[in-house]
Scaffold this motif. Structure first.
Motif, mmCIF file in Angstrom:
data_model
loop_
_atom_site.group_PDB
_atom_site.id
_atom_site.type_symbol
_atom_site.label_atom_id
_atom_site.label_comp_id
_atom_site.label_asym_id
_atom_site.label_seq_id
_atom_site.Cartn_x
_atom_site.Cartn_y
_atom_site.Cartn_z
ATOM 1 N N ILE A 1 -8.276 -9.959 -10.361
ATOM 2 C CA ILE A 1 -7.654 -10.915 -9.427
ATOM 3 C C ILE A 1 -8.257 -10.755 -8.034
ATOM 4 O O ILE A 1 -8.611 -11.737 -7.364
ATOM 5 C CB ILE A 1 -6.133 -10.718 -9.407
ATOM 6 C CG1 ILE A 1 -5.530 -11.103 -10.760
ATOM 7 C CG2 ILE A 1 -5.498 -11.541 -8.288
ATOM 8 C CD1 ILE A 1 -4.054 -10.802 -10.881
ATOM 9 N N GLY A 2 -8.371 -9.500 -7.577
ATOM 10 C CA GLY A 2 -8.971 -9.275 -6.273
ATOM 11 C C GLY A 2 -10.419 -9.721 -6.216
ATOM 12 O O GLY A 2 -10.875 -10.283 -5.208
ATOM 13 N N ALA A 3 -11.172 -9.500 -7.296
ATOM 14 C CA ALA A 3 -12.576 -9.910 -7.333
ATOM 15 C C ALA A 3 -12.707 -11.431 -7.281
ATOM 16 O O ALA A 3 -13.583 -11.973 -6.585
ATOM 17 C CB ALA A 3 -13.243 -9.360 -8.591
ATOM 18 N N LEU A 4 -11.851 -12.147 -7.992
ATOM 19 C CA LEU A 4 -11.884 -13.606 -7.948
ATOM 20 C C LEU A 4 -11.481 -14.120 -6.574
ATOM 21 O O LEU A 4 -12.034 -15.114 -6.075
ATOM 22 C CB LEU A 4 -10.955 -14.180 -9.019
ATOM 23 C CG LEU A 4 -11.346 -13.919 -10.477
ATOM 24 C CD1 LEU A 4 -10.262 -14.431 -11.417
ATOM 25 C CD2 LEU A 4 -12.680 -14.565 -10.807
ATOM 26 N N ALA A 5 -10.514 -13.451 -5.950
ATOM 27 C CA ALA A 5 -10.047 -13.891 -4.637
ATOM 28 C C ALA A 5 -11.123 -13.701 -3.577
ATOM 29 O O ALA A 5 -11.387 -14.604 -2.764
ATOM 30 C CB ALA A 5 -8.781 -13.131 -4.252
ATOM 31 N N ILE A 6 -11.773 -12.537 -3.547
ATOM 32 C CA ILE A 6 -12.789 -12.292 -2.524
ATOM 33 C C ILE A 6 -14.027 -13.152 -2.769
ATOM 34 O O ILE A 6 -14.775 -13.459 -1.831
ATOM 35 C CB ILE A 6 -13.167 -10.794 -2.496
ATOM 36 C CG1 ILE A 6 -13.917 -10.458 -1.198
ATOM 37 C CG2 ILE A 6 -13.987 -10.395 -3.696
ATOM 38 C CD1 ILE A 6 -14.202 -8.983 -1.012
ATOM 39 N N ILE A 8 0.829 -1.205 0.000
ATOM 40 C CA ILE A 8 0.000 0.000 0.000
ATOM 41 C C ILE A 8 0.863 1.254 0.000
ATOM 42 O O ILE A 8 0.531 2.257 -0.648
ATOM 43 C CB ILE A 8 -0.956 -0.031 1.205
ATOM 44 C CG1 ILE A 8 -1.926 -1.215 1.085
ATOM 45 C CG2 ILE A 8 -1.740 1.277 1.315
ATOM 46 C CD1 ILE A 8 -2.798 -1.429 2.308
ATOM 47 N N SER A 9 1.983 1.230 0.710
ATOM 48 C CA SER A 9 2.862 2.399 0.756
ATOM 49 C C SER A 9 3.504 2.674 -0.600
ATOM 50 O O SER A 9 3.675 3.840 -0.990
ATOM 51 C CB SER A 9 3.945 2.194 1.824
ATOM 52 O OG SER A 9 3.383 2.164 3.120
ATOM 53 N N ALA A 65 -1.584 -8.463 -5.646
ATOM 54 C CA ALA A 65 -2.102 -9.511 -6.528
ATOM 55 C C ALA A 65 -1.223 -10.759 -6.450
ATOM 56 O O ALA A 65 -1.729 -11.895 -6.436
ATOM 57 C CB ALA A 65 -2.178 -8.996 -7.964
ATOM 58 N N GLY A 66 0.099 -10.557 -6.383
ATOM 59 C CA GLY A 66 0.995 -11.694 -6.197
ATOM 60 C C GLY A 66 0.729 -12.412 -4.886
ATOM 61 O O GLY A 66 0.802 -13.644 -4.807
ATOM 62 N N GLY A 67 0.394 -11.632 -3.838
ATOM 63 C CA GLY A 67 0.045 -12.250 -2.560
ATOM 64 C C GLY A 67 -1.187 -13.134 -2.667
ATOM 65 O O GLY A 67 -1.262 -14.191 -2.027
ATOM 66 N N CYS A 68 -2.165 -12.738 -3.479
ATOM 67 C CA CYS A 68 -3.353 -13.572 -3.676
ATOM 68 C C CYS A 68 -2.980 -14.924 -4.275
ATOM 69 O O CYS A 68 -3.532 -15.972 -3.892
ATOM 70 C CB CYS A 68 -4.358 -12.853 -4.580
ATOM 71 S SG CYS A 68 -5.124 -11.381 -3.859
ATOM 72 N N GLY A 91 -7.151 -5.018 0.396
ATOM 73 C CA GLY A 91 -6.233 -3.932 0.074
ATOM 74 C C GLY A 91 -6.104 -3.741 -1.424
ATOM 75 O O GLY A 91 -6.115 -2.609 -1.927
ATOM 76 N N LEU A 92 -6.016 -4.846 -2.171
ATOM 77 C CA LEU A 92 -5.913 -4.770 -3.626
ATOM 78 C C LEU A 92 -7.154 -4.131 -4.233
ATOM 79 O O LEU A 92 -7.060 -3.271 -5.131
ATOM 80 C CB LEU A 92 -5.699 -6.178 -4.187
ATOM 81 C CG LEU A 92 -5.728 -6.336 -5.709
ATOM 82 C CD1 LEU A 92 -4.638 -5.483 -6.356
ATOM 83 C CD2 LEU A 92 -5.564 -7.803 -6.092
#
Length: 674
Positions: free
Chosen positions: A392-397, A98-99, A488-491, A355-356
């Motif tokens: 990616i965030g939408a698929l993860a959540i 985020i930073s 996204a890599g973290g997901c 966060g993503l």
């Protein structure tokens, strides 16, 4: 290990580095050069270092340190154990991404405002770090209040807007109500004996009734900060009002400090977890989950929609914690450890994908000036990279494999399936119902993000309902893209290699409950397979799942190429009888949620204006409000206002009246005090 290189000392240095960056941001400069160029990248480095120290702490013995600061009889105590190390890993890794994003997002801010944002931003990060390593009630509360105040000032960055000032006030009010409950909880745990160090609170032995009081105070206090119902009212207001990197910090990380406090107090300081507590947590968690996702489906403000999904995911975490408490209370520590691991895994997962998503929403807002989904459309053409990361965030959540959201929810389901080992028939039958709640929430979440992605990024650009500023229409900048790519890599990492994280969380669970999952079974399953209980009961391999998806996709592509010889046929699509389609024919966010609105209508407070067939100027109006405002918050506000108006009669502004009050008080003391 030398204290100079110990994880605890390193974590302290990283937190102090954030404070130093905050102070340096105020150094006078014509264009806030330090804050603009160095502050946020240096903050990201401090976060990465903190993540490394936190990961080390999970595998090392507990470390303690006493600082020559604080009160004369209560210096500041620091402690780093596996639980704190895990949350430092969360704070540092997500905060770093985020930073980096913030370094690009805030680059165009005005100098004066940028310096203040950098100050408050890094104080916010440092205060969360001190909350995690505090080992006494005094330092914990000082850090907790610093976290609340710094985030409040970040929320009201655009304080000239009355709505934002109102959101900040509501956030601060509920935050302080929660802080009072936490303070009372520490008072109950103290019991008038010893000091307020956590070591003394652990040693205290409470009667069952007082232990329940301490649990309820902790659950209420930390639940207010986490955003569980009915204390959630600030969450759909405050994070959307803040700048987008701050929204990501608040929903992604700050809510998790509340989960940390809840786990620390209930499992560690109080101990002797009771199954009745677990049922309370399960009931609130199920309600929070369903409420959050149902209200998220009705939103058309993108940031507000994401905030309601934070409410939902806090409910999912509470479901895991509640199941853990139920199993531990009935004397099944292994199943309880699985529930705790599922809750902590989802805590980390939610920090990453939420966060993503908030960063993606921030890029849309920064580029187009739009937050209303009904004004968006076709953004994938002008913002392809942001669209990819948001997908990616939408698929993860939505908990779709092989990404990370699926793993933690799957572990929660596996915990519920252990209900057969319970002897209490009522509780045994309730756990599958709570699991069904989670399944329904998962389906509704997928529906919601089909709506979000389809309306915002696909289709044609819509006609804005109001003029919107567009500072630099186009994709996110380099730093913003790097920050989103990090999360996204973290997901993917959390989704594809869950066995490694399960080993880490198993150690965290063992440090709290004294019992974890079977280490040999976890180690024997290897990195390829996730086996939380036994292979014959359940196993999952995200890598194999991904390979199958890739193989089926490739095979389908080759078949199409083989039988159609690569030929393409161009033709106009079926136009449903309308030869000239426009963006006005596309579904809106309100229309997409109409079926859910009809099915769950009693849960919403709706105001609708439906035009009749003969209306010369037809206008459709729909407003959905939170019933909690009218059932809880407004009655409390009116009662408080009434009581205050009566008490204010005592303030006459005349010195003779105040002297009379003093005289009456003195007479009362002489009569009743012997």
């Amino acid at each position: 290990m030398s204290a100079l290189v110990s994880p605890l000392a390193g974590s302290l240095i990283a937190a102090l580095s954030w404070l130093a960056i905050a102070a340096a941001s105020l150094v006078p400069s014509r264009n806030a050069a330090f804050a603009r160029r160095l502050a946020f990248p240096l903050g990201a480095l401090a976060g990465a270092a903190l993540a490394v120290f936190g990961l080390q702490a999970v595998w090392l013995p507990t470390q303690t340190l006493t600082l020559p600061l604080g009160l004369p009889d209560l210096p500041f105590h620091l402690r780093l154990d596996p639980l704190a190390g895990f949350f430092l890993l969360l704070l540092g890794s997500v905060g770093a991404g985020i930073s980096v994003y913030a370094a690009g997002y805030f680059r165009e801010e005005r100098s004066g405002r940028l310096a203040l944002i950098s100050l408050q931003y890094h104080v916010f990060l440092a205060s969360m770090a001190f909350v995690l390593i505090a080992d006494d009630a005094y330092l914990f509360m000082v850090s907790w209040e610093t976290m609340a105040l710094s985030s409040y000032f970040l929320v009201i960055t655009d304080h000239r807007q009355s709505a934002i000032r109102g959101a900040g006030f509501l956030y601060l009010l509920i935050a302080h109500l929660g802080a009072i409950a936490i303070l009372l909880c520490f008072g109950v745990l103290h019991g008038g004996r010893g000091d307020y160090s956590f070591e003394a609170l652990r040693a205290a032995r409470l009667e069952p009734a007082w232990a329940t009081v301490a649990f309820l105070l902790a659950f209420f206090g930390f639940g207010a900060k986490a955003g569980m119902i009915p204390l959630h009212a600030w969450l759909p207001e405050a994070p959307p009002a803040a700048p987008s990197p701050v929204s990501a910090l608040m929903s992604g990380i700050m809510l998790k400090t509340a989960i940390y406090g809840m786990v620390r107090v209930i499992y560690d300081l109080i101990g002797n977890v009771r199954w009745e507590w677990g049922l309370v947590v399960l009931a609130i968690g199920a309600g929070t989950t369903l409420f959050g996702v149902l209200y998220a489906l009705m939103q058309h403000d993108l940031k507000r929609l994401l905030a309601y999904h934070s409410v939902e995911n806090i409910g999912i975490i509470l479901l895991g914690l509640g199941m853990s408490m139920v199993f531990i209370g009935f004397g099944h520590p292994a199943a309880g450890a699985l529930g705790l691991i599922a809750a902590l895994y989802h805590t980390l997962n939610h920090a990453v994908f939420k966060g993503l998503l908030f960063l993606g929403a921030g890029s849309i807002l920064h580029s187009t000036g739009l937050r209303n989904l009904n004004d968006m459309g076709g953004l994938i053409r002008v913002m392809p990279r942001t669209a990819f990361y948001f997908l990616i965030g939408a698929l993860a959540i939505s908990a779709l494999p092989p990404l990370n959201g699926f793993v933690s929810e799957w572990l929660t389901f596996q915990t519920a399936l252990q209900a057969t080992i319970l002897q209490n028939g009522v509780v045994r039958s309730l756990l599958p119902l709570f699991a069904a709640t989670l399944a329904l929430a998962g389906a509704l979440t997928a529906m919601c993000f089909v709506k979000v992605y389809g309306i915002a990024f696909l289709g044609r650009p819509r006609e804005p309902g109001h003029p919107a500023p567009a500072p630099h229409v186009g994709d996110a900048g380099l730093m913003e893209r790097f920050g989103m790519a990090w999360l996204a890599g973290g997901c993917f990492v959390l989704g594809l290699f869950p066995s490694s994280f399960l080993l880490m969380l198993n150690r965290v669970s063992g440090s709290l409950t004294g019992r974890g999952l079977s280490e040999p079974a976890l180690a024997g399953s290897g990195w390829l397979w996730l086996v939380p209980t036994a292979p014959e009961q359940a196993s999952y391999s995200p890598v194999i799942f991904l390979m199958v998806i890739a193989a089926v996709t490739l095979f389908t592509f080759l078949l199409v190429r083989r039988f159609y010889h690569g030929r393409l046929r161009f033709a106009d699509p079926w136009d449903c009888g309308f030869p000239e389609q426009t963006s006005r024919m596309q579904d809106t966010a309100d229309a997409f949620g109409q079926p859910i609105r009809h099915v769950f209508g009693p849960l919403y407070r709706m105001q609708r204006d439906l035009p009749g067939p003969g209306d010369a100027a037809p206008r459709y109006f729909l407003k959905i409000e939170d019933r909690h405002w009218y059932w809880l918050y407004l009655p409390v506000a009116k009662a408080t206002e009434f009581i205050s108006s009566k008490i204010s009669l005592l303030q006459q502004g005349r010195i003779s009246i105040y002297l009379l009050y003093s005289f009456i008080t003195l007479i009362a003391l002489l009569v009743f005090v012997r």
